[in-house]
Enzyme design. Sequence first.
Site, PDB file in Angstrom:
ATOM      1  N   SER A 109       1.037  -1.023   0.491  1.00 48.12           N
ATOM      2  CA  SER A 109      -0.049  -0.483   0.100  1.00 48.12           C
ATOM      3  C   SER A 109       1.084   1.672  -0.012  1.00 48.12           C
ATOM      4  O   SER A 109       1.626   1.788  -1.184  1.00 48.12           O
ATOM      5  CB  SER A 109      -0.655   0.183   1.092  1.00 48.12           C
ATOM      6  OG  SER A 109      -2.016   0.958   1.102  1.00 48.12           O
ATOM      7  N   ASP A 154     -10.025  -3.775  -5.086  1.00 52.99           N
ATOM      8  CA  ASP A 154      -9.463  -2.552  -4.199  1.00 52.99           C
ATOM      9  C   ASP A 154     -10.052  -2.136  -4.322  1.00 52.99           C
ATOM     10  O   ASP A 154     -10.328  -0.851  -4.910  1.00 52.99           O
ATOM     11  CB  ASP A 154      -8.306  -2.646  -4.942  1.00 52.99           C
ATOM     12  CG  ASP A 154      -7.207  -1.693  -4.102  1.00 52.99           C
ATOM     13  OD1 ASP A 154      -8.154  -0.764  -2.968  1.00 52.99           O
ATOM     14  OD2 ASP A 154      -6.320  -1.756  -3.579  1.00 52.99           O
ATOM     15  N   HIS A 209      -7.719  -4.620  -0.845  1.00 49.94           N
ATOM     16  CA  HIS A 209      -6.769  -3.172  -0.073  1.00 49.94           C
ATOM     17  C   HIS A 209      -6.185  -3.840   0.986  1.00 49.94           C
ATOM     18  O   HIS A 209      -4.467  -4.324   0.457  1.00 49.94           O
ATOM     19  CB  HIS A 209      -7.669  -2.266  -0.216  1.00 49.94           C
ATOM     20  CG  HIS A 209      -6.240  -0.912  -0.371  1.00 49.94           C
ATOM     21  ND1 HIS A 209      -5.854  -0.742  -1.015  1.00 49.94           N
ATOM     22  CD2 HIS A 209      -4.882  -1.022   0.712  1.00 49.94           C
ATOM     23  CE1 HIS A 209      -4.423  -0.336  -1.087  1.00 49.94           C
ATOM     24  NE2 HIS A 209      -4.483  -0.468   0.064  1.00 49.94           N
TER      25      HIS A 209
HETATM   26  C1  MLT Z   1      -1.237   6.048  -0.077  1.00 50.13           C
HETATM   27  O1  MLT Z   1      -1.289   6.546   0.368  1.00 50.13           O
HETATM   28  O2  MLT Z   1      -0.432   5.839  -0.489  1.00 50.13           O
HETATM   29  C2  MLT Z   1      -2.829   5.373  -0.618  1.00 50.13           C
HETATM   30  O3  MLT Z   1      -3.232   6.002  -0.516  1.00 50.13           O
HETATM   31  C3  MLT Z   1      -2.585   3.619   0.010  1.00 50.13           C
HETATM   32  C4  MLT Z   1      -2.986   3.580   1.740  1.00 50.13           C
HETATM   33  O4  MLT Z   1      -1.990   4.390   2.263  1.00 50.13           O
HETATM   34  O5  MLT Z   1      -4.162   3.782   1.230  1.00 50.13           O
END
Ligand code: MLT
Length: 215
Positions: free
Chosen positions: A111, A161, A192
């Site tokens: 992520s 996701d 996700h």
């Molecule tokens: C981010 O902010 O890098 C992406 O949206 C993934 C997350 O951290 O939720």
Amino acid sequence: MTQDVRTPNALGLIHHFEPGATEARPLLLLHGTGGNEHDLLPLGRIVAPGAALLSPRGAVSENGMPRFFRRLAEGVFDEADLRRRTADLAAFVAAARARFGLAAPLALGFSNGANIAAALLMLHPEVLAGAVLIRPMVPLAEPPAANLAGKPVLMLSGAMDPIVPAENAGRLARQLTAAGAAVEHRILPVGHGLSQADVSLAADWVRGLARPGAA
Ligand code: MLT
């Protein structure tokens, strides 16, 4: 022997380091939003048994949740901050390699950690030997022309996701491929969150890579 460093020291970021066998490619573990340097250690041990694990904590706090760079909204990144934090991460990896005697690591990012790993590939391509990106998205609207010739990248996306649209993940795969990376992009029937399929696919893929020093 493992080592916890709770304050930013000469290496620049709070981190956990676990030494490993020299014949196993080290892993740079990059956690998701709200995680820390301990989150991905179990995953790293499964994906690359015996490898050194270098696991920094993101230096940005979003309402107390560690992240690797600032965002303006979900999926909308502060690119100036991202570029700065990516340079800091590159410097951290260089300092850790010198201190611990490590080969260039493979990133294993989830992520937010996958997003800074993708930025690291594009902005500082020499830092990583390759990357496993779990649920990544495009980090930079206009990435520079990086030379990623032959660098292996595994992207694991989720068909359901809610955070990363399929088009966005596909665009990242195309950007990395255009820069010369050897990209394998798998789309799993998941959301996700990390799934068991991610763990086995990442482990199989890392097992199939050349070892450090191999031709
Ligand atoms: C981010 O902010 O890098 C992406 O949206 C993934 C997350 O951290 O939720």
